[in-house]
Write a protein that holds these residues in place. Structure first.
Motif, PDB file in Angstrom:
ATOM      1  N   PRO B 190       0.829  -1.214   0.000  1.00 64.07           N
ATOM      2  CA  PRO B 190       0.000   0.000   0.000  1.00 64.07           C
ATOM      3  C   PRO B 190       0.859   1.258   0.000  1.00 64.07           C
ATOM      4  N   TYR B 191       0.327   2.332  -0.610  1.00 57.35           N
ATOM      5  CA  TYR B 191       1.122   3.551  -0.727  1.00 57.35           C
ATOM      6  C   TYR B 191       0.330   4.758  -0.244  1.00 57.35           C
ATOM      7  N   SER B 192      -0.789   4.513   0.467  1.00 55.21           N
ATOM      8  CA  SER B 192      -1.637   5.646   0.854  1.00 55.21           C
ATOM      9  C   SER B 192      -0.938   6.552   1.856  1.00 55.21           C
ATOM     10  N   GLY B 196      -0.726  10.471   1.438  1.00 57.12           N
ATOM     11  CA  GLY B 196      -1.348  11.290   2.475  1.00 57.12           C
ATOM     12  C   GLY B 196      -0.404  12.392   2.947  1.00 57.12           C
TER      13      GLY B 196
ATOM     14  N   SER C  29      -2.998   9.580   7.987  1.00 57.59           N
ATOM     15  CA  SER C  29      -2.009   8.711   7.348  1.00 57.59           C
ATOM     16  C   SER C  29      -1.127   8.030   8.374  1.00 57.59           C
ATOM     17  N   ASN C  32      -2.843   4.843  10.021  1.00 55.54           N
ATOM     18  CA  ASN C  32      -2.783   3.581   9.282  1.00 55.54           C
ATOM     19  C   ASN C  32      -1.418   2.954   9.505  1.00 55.54           C
TER      20      ASN C  32
END
Lengths: 358, 222, 156
Positions: B190-192, B196, C29, C32
């Protein structure tokens, strides 16, 4: 509010100049007494590290410069903020006094880190988080300096440098965070030797003494450069003329030296007592020189740092001389102009009187 | 007020299209720099894929900086900047509009060109897609922070390499997060998080940079 | 309120809103889990949250503990083979080159390479991890058990 009022008096360059002279002996004492004592203590009397042996002694020059380089940048940005918000021109000169000193300090911390890296990591440069962010800090310092230097109008240049240092200081936490994050992602298989380890008091005290002494050296250079800048910028003002001609001028007043002497004597006695207690760690001078085979790295880093500090100091003193010569020339020129004007007036009046006689 | 701001933006557009060659130069630079890399490191598809995000980002930063240099210069020289300062429109809004317009003009061609570059550098579709996302989130920040530097140096006759010297260190976080996002997607991770952070930096710069730009312009004008 | 002041108030509140949103995005961010590698059991079963399973031939990064007794070195070349484990099945890693100093059995490591078969990775890069920040909690627990082993051997 009272504090702001009190602070406001230093918006006057004369006041700031006087304050420089008042503070300078304190910082000077820190630089010439505390720093050498700390370094001698660290080099000869602090115990040997169990892992890195003698080479860890580079910490006594690396950590003070590294930890103070960031503080110095923040101080510069604070000066910039003050200069822009309250429109103080003296605060602009503070930025220009700090920037070169900070750059040199950052440079010292960089190459001592690199020299330390050679025996511990086996290579002079490694993209370690600390070294990398230190390198970027050096870039930021150089940017501020380059920006200031390229302006012909020094007031405008100072304002630009102020904006740049504030932008930089907002970015520093982001840069530091990103570099650390990047580094943990690409971490190579080494132990971070440049970490400030938790250490026993016998090692910690000399380190703290070195940090205080290095702060004294930085403060000393900054104050001297600030004086130069003030003289340069105010060269045409009458107070500078009075100051240069009158060696008894009240702005030259220095603080009470007695207290300083007593405090430094107490410090030297304390440090000496501690050192005697810890004892010299080496059996002979030659083993001290050898540093368990790591003498080359230890002495190289200390010698280079000393060289850099001396260069900075002598540049500051040289600037002081140049600035004074400049002021003298300017004064002489003003006097010549006045004399010529007087002569002309005399001639004119003679002509007029001759005419009236005729 | 809004109508007048739109007029500012319209003026920027028409000026930019009148000098189309100026617009093309950074673009050409971008393509040429990127095509140099396969020649330098060899055309092996694996290595190209690994360095692709970094190469595109470095090239994009440099070419954007080249274009930015002209952002305020013409207005400054012909005196329209002074006129802007004298209007009752707030200067920070004007510069925000100017910067965003400039970004639109220089970024859209760059985005249109990028599929070709993805082919050059052997990127997969997912990598390409994330690269576009990082460019969309990151380049406005570059324009905004870059504009501060441009505003500071606009009154200098010979600014030369001063601008990159000032600005490149400030772009390091963007470079790190953008390349790491593309790297993550190539590893199917994942690269969120990276996106962000880049988004947050962008919002910060939109909030703060216009003031700094406006102030710097006033400093330069004196 | 005069229009100039009103304008300024609007601008400042706009900027503050933007900053608040930015802080929100940043906190979101951070909340997570940042995950930068696959664990061996995730390669078998797919990622925990998304269920994504890596395909053979793709570039992949794996993190896990070296299974004690699984390291086999080739006598003539530098190639080495070892197994990685977290909580479930193991994955074999093949690597050619000099391993980092901190590499030892029971140590947490991270390897980047290509997936050759469902249980085999040929690595181009092997990093020994000494901070367990990125480890999932159960793996970190395991690592902690290994921790005293590390300190005893005197490498850290």
């Amino acid at each position: 509010m009272n504090f702001v009022k009190w602070l406001n008096q230093f918006a006057k360059p004369e006041r700031t100049y006087g304050l420089c002279n008042q503070l300078l002996p304190w910082f000077f004492t820190l630089a010439v007494i505390v720093l050498p004592v700390g370094i001698i203590w660290g080099l000869g009397f602090a115990p040997t590290d169990y892992q890195q042996n003698e080479v860890y002694r580079i910490i006594y020059i690396h950590v003070p410069t590294a930890s103070l380089s960031m503080t110095t940048y923040v101080a510069m940005a604070v000066a910039g903020f003050v200069a822009l918000v309250w429109q103080w021109r003296t605060a602009l000169t503070v930025i220009i006094a700090i920037a070169p000193v900070g750059a040199v300090i950052t440079l010292i911390s960089l190459f001592t880190g690199a020299i330390w890296g050679k025996p511990t990591w086996g290579t002079y440069w490694i993209w370690d988080a600390r070294l990398t962010s230190q390198l970027i800090l050096l870039f930021l310092y150089m940017g501020v300096l380059a920006l200031y230097v390229s302006f012909e109008d020094k007031l405008q240049g100072g304002k630009a440098a102020a904006v740049m240092s504030i932008v930089g200081v907002i970015n520093i936490p982001i840069i530091k965070y990103s570099v650390e994050w990047w580094n943990t992602l690409h971490q190579t298989a080494t132990i971070s030797k440049l970490d400030k380890p938790s250490m026993p008091n016998e090692m910690l005290f000399p380190l703290l003494v070195c940090i205080v002494g290095m702060a004294g050296f930085i403060g000393c250079c900054v104050l001297m450069r600030l004086r130069n800048e003030l003289i340069k910028r105010e060269a045409h003002r009458p107070w500078i003329g009075e100051l240069m001609n009158d060696s008894q001028h009240q702005l030259h007043r220095l603080p009470n030296k007695g207290l300083l002497g007593i405090l430094s004597a107490i410090f030297v006695i304390w440090a000496g007592y501690m050192m005697v207690n810890q004892g010299f760690q080496f059996s002979s001078i030659s083993s001290f020189w050898d540093m368990a085979g790591r003498g080359y790295f230890v002495w190289l880093s200390f010698a280079l740092s000393f060289l850099c500090m001396m260069l900075l100091l002598s540049h500051t003193l040289f600037m002081n001389k140049m600035v004074k010569i400049q002021v003298k020339q300017q004064q002489a020129r003003a006097e010549r102009i006045l004399a010529a004007r007087a002569k002309r007036n005399q001639k004119n009046s003679e002509v007029i009187s001759n005419e009236s006689k005729a | 007020m809004i109508r007048r701001l739109v007029a500012v933006s319209n003026r920027e557009f028409s000026l930019a299209f009148r000098q189309a060659s100026e617009l093309m130069q950074p673009l050409m630079f971008f393509i040429i720099v990127i095509s140099l890399f396969p020649l330098a490191v060899g055309p092996g598809p694996d290595i190209l894929q690994r360095i692709s995000a970094g190469v595109v980002w470095v090239a994009a930063i440099l070419s954007l900086l080249m274009g930015l240099e002209r952002l305020f210069r013409d207005d400054f020289i012909d005196g329209s900047m002074e006129q802007y300062m004298l209007t009752d429109l707030p200067l920070y809004l004007i510069v925000l509009i100017k910067v965003l317009t400039h970004w639109l003009i220089s970024m859209i061609p760059l985005l249109l060109l990028s599929p070709m570059l993805a082919l050059f550098l052997n990127m997969t579709f997912e990598m390409y897609w994330v690269l576009i996302l990082t460019l969309l989130l990151g380049t406005p920040t570059i324009s905004l922070i870059g504009a501060i530097g441009v505003a500071l140096t606009v009154s200098l006759q010979r600014s030369g390499v001063l601008l990159p010297l000032l600005l490149l260190p400030l772009f390091i976080p963007l470079l790190i997060f953008a390349t790491s996002a593309v790297d993550s997607v190539s590893l199917q991770l994942p690269y969120s998080f990276q996106l962000g952070i880049m988004g947050a930096i962008l919002l910060f710069s939109i909030a703060l940079a216009p003031w700094a730009i406006a102030y710097s312009l006033r400093v330069s004008q004196h | 309120m005069n229009p100039r002041r009103k304008q300024r108030l609007l601008a400042v509140s706009g900027a503050l809103t933007l900053i608040a949103v930015a802080v929100g995005v940043m906190l979101y961010s951070f909340s997570n889990n940042i995950d930068v590698f696959y664990t061996p059991s995730e390669i078998h079963n797919g990622k925990d949250q998304t269920g994504v399973k890596p395909q053979i031939g793709q570039r992949i990064r794996i993190g896990g503990l070296v299974v004690p007794g699984s390291v086999s070195r080739d006598q003539d070349t530098l190639s080495v083979k070892f197994d990685l484990v977290d909580t479930g099945p193991t994955i074999t890693v093949e690597y050619q080159g000099i391993l980092p100093d901190l590499f030892r059995e029971g140590q947490g490591i991270i390897a980047t390479g290509t997936l050759q078969s469902p249980t085999m990775i040929s690595a181009q890069e092997v990093l020994a991890k000494h901070d367990e920040e990125y480890m999932p909690p159960d793996l970190a627990e395991k690592l902690e058990k290994m921790d005293h082993l590390k300190t005893k051997s005197g490498a850290y």
